[in-house]
Design a protein around this motif. Structure first.
Motif, PDB file in Angstrom:
ATOM      1  N   ALA A   1       2.916  -5.548  -6.945  1.00  0.00           N
ATOM      2  CA  ALA A   1       2.173  -4.292  -6.788  1.00  0.00           C
ATOM      3  C   ALA A   1       1.997  -3.835  -5.355  1.00  0.00           C
ATOM      4  CB  ALA A   1       0.798  -4.426  -7.445  1.00  0.00           C
TER       5      ALA A   1
ATOM      6  N   ILE B   1       2.668  -2.135  -2.199  1.00  0.00           N
ATOM      7  CA  ILE B   1       3.642  -1.097  -1.849  1.00  0.00           C
ATOM      8  C   ILE B   1       3.847  -1.008  -0.331  1.00  0.00           C
ATOM      9  CG2 ILE B   1       3.356   0.297  -3.940  1.00  0.00           C
ATOM     10  CD1 ILE B   1       1.275   1.983  -2.395  1.00  0.00           C
ATOM     11  N   GLN B   2       3.294  -2.002   0.378  1.00  0.00           N
ATOM     12  CA  GLN B   2       3.441  -2.050   1.843  1.00  0.00           C
ATOM     13  C   GLN B   2       3.027  -0.729   2.505  1.00  0.00           C
ATOM     14  OE1 GLN B   2       4.665  -4.833   4.156  1.00  0.00           O
ATOM     15  NE2 GLN B   2       3.420  -5.538   2.446  1.00  0.00           N
ATOM     16  N   CYS B   3       1.915  -0.202   2.005  1.00  0.00           N
ATOM     17  CA  CYS B   3       1.444   1.080   2.545  1.00  0.00           C
ATOM     18  C   CYS B   3       0.744   0.928   3.889  1.00  0.00           C
ATOM     19  CB  CYS B   3       0.501   1.740   1.550  1.00  0.00           C
ATOM     20  SG  CYS B   3      -1.022   0.803   1.297  1.00  0.00           S
ATOM     21  N   ARG B   4       0.383  -0.307   4.248  1.00  0.00           N
ATOM     22  CA  ARG B   4      -0.273  -0.642   5.529  1.00  0.00           C
ATOM     23  C   ARG B   4      -1.766  -0.317   5.551  1.00  0.00           C
ATOM     24  NH1 ARG B   4       2.235  -1.360  10.617  1.00  0.00           N
ATOM     25  NH2 ARG B   4       0.219  -0.656  11.394  1.00  0.00           N
ATOM     26  N   LEU B   5      -2.324   0.246   4.475  1.00  0.00           N
ATOM     27  CA  LEU B   5      -3.741   0.639   4.560  1.00  0.00           C
ATOM     28  C   LEU B   5      -4.641  -0.549   4.864  1.00  0.00           C
ATOM     29  CD1 LEU B   5      -4.441   3.351   1.846  1.00  0.00           C
ATOM     30  CD2 LEU B   5      -4.994   3.440   4.279  1.00  0.00           C
ATOM     31  N   CYS B   6      -4.292  -1.721   4.317  1.00  0.00           N
ATOM     32  CA  CYS B   6      -5.131  -2.900   4.583  1.00  0.00           C
ATOM     33  C   CYS B   6      -5.153  -3.207   6.079  1.00  0.00           C
ATOM     34  CB  CYS B   6      -4.648  -4.105   3.780  1.00  0.00           C
ATOM     35  SG  CYS B   6      -2.880  -4.417   3.898  1.00  0.00           S
TER      36      CYS B   6
ATOM     37  N   HIS C   1      -0.881  -6.553   6.194  1.00  0.00           N
ATOM     38  CA  HIS C   1       0.155  -6.212   5.200  1.00  0.00           C
ATOM     39  C   HIS C   1       1.395  -7.083   5.405  1.00  0.00           C
ATOM     40  CE1 HIS C   1       1.686  -3.841   8.592  1.00  0.00           C
ATOM     41  NE2 HIS C   1       2.840  -3.775   7.951  1.00  0.00           N
TER      42      HIS C   1
ATOM     43  N   MET D   1       0.820 -10.212   3.543  1.00  0.00           N
ATOM     44  CA  MET D   1       1.061  -9.982   2.121  1.00  0.00           C
ATOM     45  C   MET D   1       2.556 -10.031   1.810  1.00  0.00           C
ATOM     46  SD  MET D   1      -1.886  -9.794   0.913  1.00  0.00           S
ATOM     47  CE  MET D   1      -1.724  -9.195  -0.755  1.00  0.00           C
TER      48      MET D   1
ATOM     49  N   CYS E   1      -7.375  -1.156  -0.117  1.00  0.00           N
ATOM     50  CA  CYS E   1      -6.124  -1.257  -0.885  1.00  0.00           C
ATOM     51  C   CYS E   1      -6.126  -0.338  -2.109  1.00  0.00           C
ATOM     52  CB  CYS E   1      -5.880  -2.699  -1.330  1.00  0.00           C
ATOM     53  SG  CYS E   1      -4.333  -2.840  -2.271  1.00  0.00           S
ATOM     54  N   PRO E   2      -5.140   0.562  -2.211  1.00  0.00           N
ATOM     55  CA  PRO E   2      -5.099   1.477  -3.359  1.00  0.00           C
ATOM     56  C   PRO E   2      -4.579   0.802  -4.624  1.00  0.00           C
ATOM     57  CG  PRO E   2      -3.216   1.892  -1.933  1.00  0.00           C
ATOM     58  CD  PRO E   2      -4.036   0.823  -1.263  1.00  0.00           C
ATOM     59  N   MET E   3      -4.051  -0.421  -4.491  1.00  0.00           N
ATOM     60  CA  MET E   3      -3.425  -1.103  -5.631  1.00  0.00           C
ATOM     61  C   MET E   3      -4.289  -2.236  -6.172  1.00  0.00           C
ATOM     62  SD  MET E   3      -0.774   0.741  -5.762  1.00  0.00           S
ATOM     63  CE  MET E   3       0.281  -0.052  -6.952  1.00  0.00           C
TER      64      MET E   3
ATOM     65  N   ILE F   1      -5.241  -4.961  -4.706  1.00  0.00           N
ATOM     66  CA  ILE F   1      -4.740  -6.285  -4.297  1.00  0.00           C
ATOM     67  C   ILE F   1      -5.726  -6.876  -3.277  1.00  0.00           C
ATOM     68  CG2 ILE F   1      -2.714  -7.517  -3.435  1.00  0.00           C
ATOM     69  CD1 ILE F   1      -1.043  -5.143  -4.188  1.00  0.00           C
TER      70      ILE F   1
ATOM     71  N   PRO G   1      -5.803  -8.778   0.004  1.00  0.00           N
ATOM     72  CA  PRO G   1      -5.358  -9.437   1.247  1.00  0.00           C
ATOM     73  C   PRO G   1      -6.391 -10.441   1.767  1.00  0.00           C
ATOM     74  CG  PRO G   1      -4.969  -7.073   1.359  1.00  0.00           C
ATOM     75  CD  PRO G   1      -5.756  -7.314   0.117  1.00  0.00           C
TER      76      PRO G   1
HETATM   77  S1  SF4 Z   1      -2.018  -5.092   0.081  1.00  0.00           S
HETATM   78 FE1  SF4 Z   1      -2.594  -3.060  -0.668  1.00  0.00          FE
HETATM   79  S2  SF4 Z   1      -3.195  -1.921   1.169  1.00  0.00           S
HETATM   80 FE2  SF4 Z   1      -2.025  -3.713   1.844  1.00  0.00          FE
HETATM   81  S3  SF4 Z   1       0.058  -2.984   2.065  1.00  0.00           S
HETATM   82 FE3  SF4 Z   1      -0.123  -3.850   0.002  1.00  0.00          FE
HETATM   83  S4  SF4 Z   1      -0.675  -2.127  -1.311  1.00  0.00           S
HETATM   84 FE4  SF4 Z   1      -1.024  -1.458   0.798  1.00  0.00          FE
END
Ligand code: SF4
Ligand code: SF4
Length: 450
Positions: A261, A263-268, A284, A287, A317-319, A321, A323
């Motif tokens: 899940a 998505i490597q969005c970097r928000l974390c 990230h 992760m 984290c929008p998913m 998950i 970290p």
């Molecule tokens: S752990 Fe969540 S916030 Fe961090 S990169 Fe993955 S999806 Fe994005």
């Protein structure tokens, strides 16, 4: 500035004798922490975890004692600057501190209501603009941070009063949310009973704050565990609450979620308070490594830079998950394998320019983690409770467990030293929190009151 005249050695030995530890964190022995030379002493009165009121009670009731202790620590450490950091919303406490610091040269800093304002490194950045390097200590920047509860205990230590009491916030699903003072070693369940008992049929208890606290979800543990020097809050939640679910994720599930899940969005990383004070720490990447992606194994070591504040997991984290839990899991694994962090400890000052826009407002955080209905409870102080029996753990601080100097059958008075620091070890003394007879000595010393 008026200062205490006690010598460094005098203050440090009194703090050691009294068994004072850092009350806002993991319980680092205060006599070791304060035995240093720094430029600045910061009193941490930001109590950033939602729902906790213990430090607010201490600051509201003992502002002069906190200031007196701070002056003593400043003198001892040779510090020329002292700052008390509180939240701007503590208006009454702010006024009391203004009166208490008048003529001392100590400053008062009012911070916004965001999480984690009370994290030592965030507080330092807010107040001084400095960044403690990753995995470093405040003294690397010439700073000591002392929790206000610890400073109150230091003032007691200066008067040869040992640490035997703890102010605890009991809130959430209890009938009478309260702030209560109890002897160390008082049963957690007894504290909750004093506050009207549970008001849900199948409760779990968070020891500490909702973001970083430790969950007790086995009824036997709730019966068995006691208040220690670092326990500032007991938050009762219904079993299966969002926070409870997040806290009990299995590593296998974490890994599957990271692999499927993330998505490597970097928000974390972008919302991480440590990233935002300039640490070159991008969770990230951890992760990505944890998910099993080959070629990124080196990134896993960054987990050691995580302070486990939970912003990534519970807010960013929008998913859905975790970290934070992954980092905690990896840190533990590295510790067991005696792996040291050998990567870069760089600071990128430019990262902090985003801080102002990415702070996590506490009410929004509370909404997101499902505790906003408890924000309006405002527990009041209900006085001191005297249990018939206490069970005082020998290990309630960082370092070696204390060595008992009493045996079953001994009579002890309140405040008597019952366990000492093992020779040559890092540790803290422990004192009888009630007068009575010692009835058991194992990993705790149990005293039956008389
Ligand atoms: S752990 Fe969540 S916030 Fe961090 S990169 Fe993955 S999806 Fe994005
Ligand atoms: S828990 Fe998450 S947000 Fe907090 S320091 Fe660790 S990685 Fe950063």
């Amino acid at each position: 500035m008026s200062r205490q005249t006690k010598t460094n050695h005098d203050l440090i030995s009194r703090v050691r004798d009294a068994g004072v530890v850092g009350e806002g964190g993991a319980g680092f022995p205060a006599h070791v922490k304060y035995d240093t030379r720094v430029d600045t002493v910061i009193a941490n009165g930001c109590e950033c975890e939602p729902l906790l009121y213990s430090d607010q009670y201490i600051m509201d009731t003992f502002p002069e004692q906190i200031v007196r202790a701070m002056e003593a620590v400043m003198t001892s450490a040779g510090a020329s600057r002292g700052v008390i950091g509180i939240k701007g919303k503590y208006t009454g406490i702010g006024l009391k501190f203004e009166a208490a610091i008048a003529g001392t040269g100590i400053e008062l800093a009012r911070l916004d209501n965001f999480y984690p304002a009370g994290d030592e490194q965030i507080l330092i950045h807010e107040i001084t603009g400095k960044t403690v390097p990753p995995l470093g200590l405040p003294k690397d920047q010439g700073i000591v941070v002392a929790n206000v509860g610890s400073l109150y205990s230091v003032d007691n230590a200066m008067n040869q009063i040992p640490m035997t009491r703890k102010v605890v916030t009991v809130t959430g699903e209890v009938n009478r949310p309260s702030v209560i003072q109890v002897p160390l070693g008082t049963g957690i369940k007894e504290c909750i009973d004093q506050c009207g008992g549970f008001c849900v049929p199948d409760p779990v208890v968070v020891v500490g704050g909702p973001m970083m606290g430790r969950f007790l979800d086995d009824p036997a543990d709730i019966e068995k565990e006691v208040v220690t020097k670092t326990c500032g809050g007991l938050i009762v939640l219904p079993r299966g609450h969002y926070l409870h679910q997040a806290a009990t994720l299995l590593p296998e599930v974490m890994q599957k979620r990271a692999a499927t899940a993330c998505i490597q969005c970097r928000l974390c990383s972008e919302m991480c308070p440590r990233f935002l004070v300039g640490h070159v720490f991008e969770t990230h990447r951890v992760m990505r490594a944890f998910a099993g992606n080959t070629g990124f194994e080196i990134d896993a070591a960054q987990a050691m830079m995580c302070c486990e504040c939970g912003v990534c997991e519970l807010f960013a984290c929008p998913m859905g998950i975790s970290p934070r839990r992954v980092n905690a899991f990896l840190k533990n694994k590295f510790r067991q394998e005696k792996v040291e962090y050998e990567g870069p400890r760089k600071v990128a000052p430019g990262q902090s320019r985003f801080r102002e826009f990415r702070r996590v407002p506490t009410p929004r955080l509370a909404e997101k983690i499902g505790i906003s209905k408890y924000l309006d409870l405002h527990p009041e102080f209900i006085g001191e409770y005297q249990p018939a029996k206490v069970s005082i753990p020998l290990s309630q601080h960082i370092g070696a467990p204390s060595a008992p100097n009493v045996i079953p059958g001994d009579r002890v008075s309140r405040g008597q030293c019952i366990a000492d620091i093992p020779k040559g070890a890092l540790g803290a003394r422990i004192h009888a929190s009630i007068a009575g007879e010692v009835i058991a000595v194992d990993r705790s010393i149990t005293i039956k009151g008389i």
